[in-house]
Design an enzyme around this catalytic site. Structure first.
Site, mmCIF file in Angstrom:
data_model
loop_
_atom_site.group_PDB
_atom_site.id
_atom_site.type_symbol
_atom_site.label_atom_id
_atom_site.label_comp_id
_atom_site.label_asym_id
_atom_site.label_seq_id
_atom_site.Cartn_x
_atom_site.Cartn_y
_atom_site.Cartn_z
ATOM 1 N N HIS A 61 0.813 -1.216 0.000
ATOM 2 C CA HIS A 61 0.000 0.000 0.000
ATOM 3 C C HIS A 61 0.849 1.271 0.000
ATOM 4 O O HIS A 61 0.324 2.371 -0.197
ATOM 5 C CB HIS A 61 -0.945 0.005 1.201
ATOM 6 C CG HIS A 61 -2.311 0.512 0.882
ATOM 7 N ND1 HIS A 61 -2.547 1.460 -0.106
ATOM 8 C CD2 HIS A 61 -3.525 0.220 1.401
ATOM 9 C CE1 HIS A 61 -3.836 1.726 -0.151
ATOM 10 N NE2 HIS A 61 -4.455 0.976 0.740
ATOM 11 N N ASP B 183 -1.975 2.125 -4.754
ATOM 12 C CA ASP B 183 -3.239 2.547 -4.154
ATOM 13 C C ASP B 183 -4.294 1.463 -4.331
ATOM 14 O O ASP B 183 -4.268 0.694 -5.302
ATOM 15 C CB ASP B 183 -3.738 3.842 -4.796
ATOM 16 C CG ASP B 183 -2.849 5.038 -4.446
ATOM 17 O OD1 ASP B 183 -2.210 4.995 -3.381
ATOM 18 O OD2 ASP B 183 -2.800 5.990 -5.248
#
Length: 461
Positions: A431, A435
């Site tokens: 992450h 995204d």
């Protein structure tokens, strides 16, 4: 007779230390020149080391699982001649065996509380597997005294504590055949029961009191017994490497997991048709080559999924080439051989390469290049795939994809119920780099290609 000290040689690629994974000789063995001595494992590969001389082994400096610095003394031999010698291990040093041994101990001082047995005893465990037990490899807990029944009972039930107080845990308790039979029926070990009879004899009343005080209840005469043994298992070799890699990944990478349902019916029909013309001695297509081909088609549009993130430099290195890691279970543990330049392979070539590198990994013959450099990994448990999973990213990559088990399910299509072949696909992404929106969009594009497999083979516009 002279002595010859053989040092751990320079393995190359800037390797500073290596782990002993398997000894093939023991103290007292007579070996010939070029006879295999030991396997050592680095971050890159397992390396076989052979004897540079003929002679008798007088000392092995390390056990399985120990880390040795390059240049430290590995084996000492008794050889023909009067002069002592020491192998320089490619270091250009010619000190005596005693000095070389002292250097090794200076370079790697033992831990304060480490048992001497652990530092000296050669181990017999197989490479890349768990060592047999603390009895063979002398783990730190091996130096502790064995736990007595009283120790084991300290935190147990009142009956356990009361039974341990009798002090009969080390011998056969005194009891009548009827009392023993009743204890057997209740699955009770009599050494934990306090005897109030003569010489500590266990009476039937003692047994009944023990049961009433919280002992295990009758099991219908099933003869079931409690298992109380504990083995201390050293984590060495390949298993240690896997542990380090998994810990590094979970500690440093914030995983974002995403699961989507794929309708595999059309792809399975195509796969069956393509396999139908293959002979018994020819390899057949699985789902993986199609999945890899579809991923290769999509990656140019998702460059941030294909590469490595360098935390120290705070930089992501995006690769044009797709080097597909294939998570493979072996006897030594999980390995990730690599299908290089998967973007240039058709499904048949991809299938053949998957089979080749996977077999090499299972047989332990894969080269360093075949076990490193993947840019995105595919992991699959086949029929054991379950409903979904949360795959662990292969550091320093930023994504991993894992197809799950395929099942037939009723599905509503255009108002009709049809039986379709359905498979969940699990995925994880870093992450910090990827995204959630981009990860989900990538999986949805992959779903479109898999559910309409003709698009996998369509020419780019």
């Amino acid at each position: 007779m002279g002595k010859y000290a053989f040092r751990l040689p320079d393995i190359g690629e800037g390797i500073a230390e290596a782990e002993i994974s398997e000894w093939y000789v023991a103290v007292g063995d007579t070996v010939e020149e070029d006879q295999q001595l030991v396997d050592v494992m680095t971050d890159k590969a397992t390396v076989d080391i052979s004897s540079p001389v003929s002679g008798k082994v007088v000392s092995l400096n390390g056990a399985v699982g120990d880390m040795l610095a390059v240049g430290s003394v590995l084996v000492e031999f008794e050889v023909e001649g009067d002069a002592d010698a020491v192998d320089d291990g490619g270091q250009g040093d010619s000190t005596s065996p005693e000095a070389a041994t002292q250097k090794a101990s200076d370079a790697e001082p033992p831990q304060k509380d480490e048992p001497a047995q652990k530092r000296q005893a050669p181990a017999e465990a197989k490479s890349g597997t768990f060592a047999a037990s603390a009895k063979q490899t002398a783990s730190p807990s091996a130096s502790k005294p064995a736990k007595t029944a009283a120790d084991a009972a300290k935190d147990g039930s009142p009956a356990m504590r009361r039974g341990a107080a009798s002090g009969k845990g080390s011998g056969a308790p005194l009891a009548s055949p009827a009392t023993r039979r009743k204890a057997h029926e209740h699955g009770i070990a009599l050494q934990y029961v306090t005897g109030t009879g003569p010489a500590g004899r266990i009476l039937e009343a003692d047994l009944e009191a023990y049961i009433a005080d919280g002992a295990p209840k009758p099991g219908g005469g099933s003869g079931l017994r409690q298992r109380t043994g504990v083995d201390d298992i050293r984590i060495v070799g390949m298993r240690r490497r896997i542990a380090e890699k998994m810990q590094q990944s979970k500690r440093s990478i914030p995983h974002f997991c995403y699961v989507e349902e794929f309708d595999m019916t059309a792809l399975e029909d195509l796969r069956a048709t393509m396999n139908a013309g293959r002979g018994e001695d020819q390899s057949k297509l699985t789902v993986l080559p199609f999945l890899i081909r579809a991923v290769a088609r999509l990656l140019p549009d998702y460059p941030m999924l294909n590469g490595h993130y360098d935390e120290a430099e705070e930089a992501f290195r995006a690769h044009e080439a797709f080097h597909a890691g294939i998570a493979t279970q072996t006897e030594r543990g999980l390995s990730v051989p690599v299908v290089r330049h998967a973007e240039s392979l058709g499904v048949w070539d991809c299938a053949a390469e998957i089979r080749r590198v996977s077999e090499a990994a299972r047989e332990g013959t894969a080269s360093r290049d075949e076990l490193s450099g993947s840019t995105l990994t595919i992991t699959s448990l086949g029929p054991l795939g379950g409903i979904s999973a949360t795959p662990v990213i292969n550091h320093p990559e930023v994504g991993i994809i894992g197809p799950n088990k395929m099942v037939e399910r009723p599905v509503v299509i255009d108002g009709r119920i049809e039986i379709r072949k359905i498979m969940n696909l699990s995925s994880s992404f870093d992450h910090r780099i990827v995204d959630g929106y981009d990860a989900a969009r990538f999986i949805q594009d992959l779903k479109r290609l898999i559910e309409c497999p003709a698009l996998i083979f369509a020419e780019d516009e």
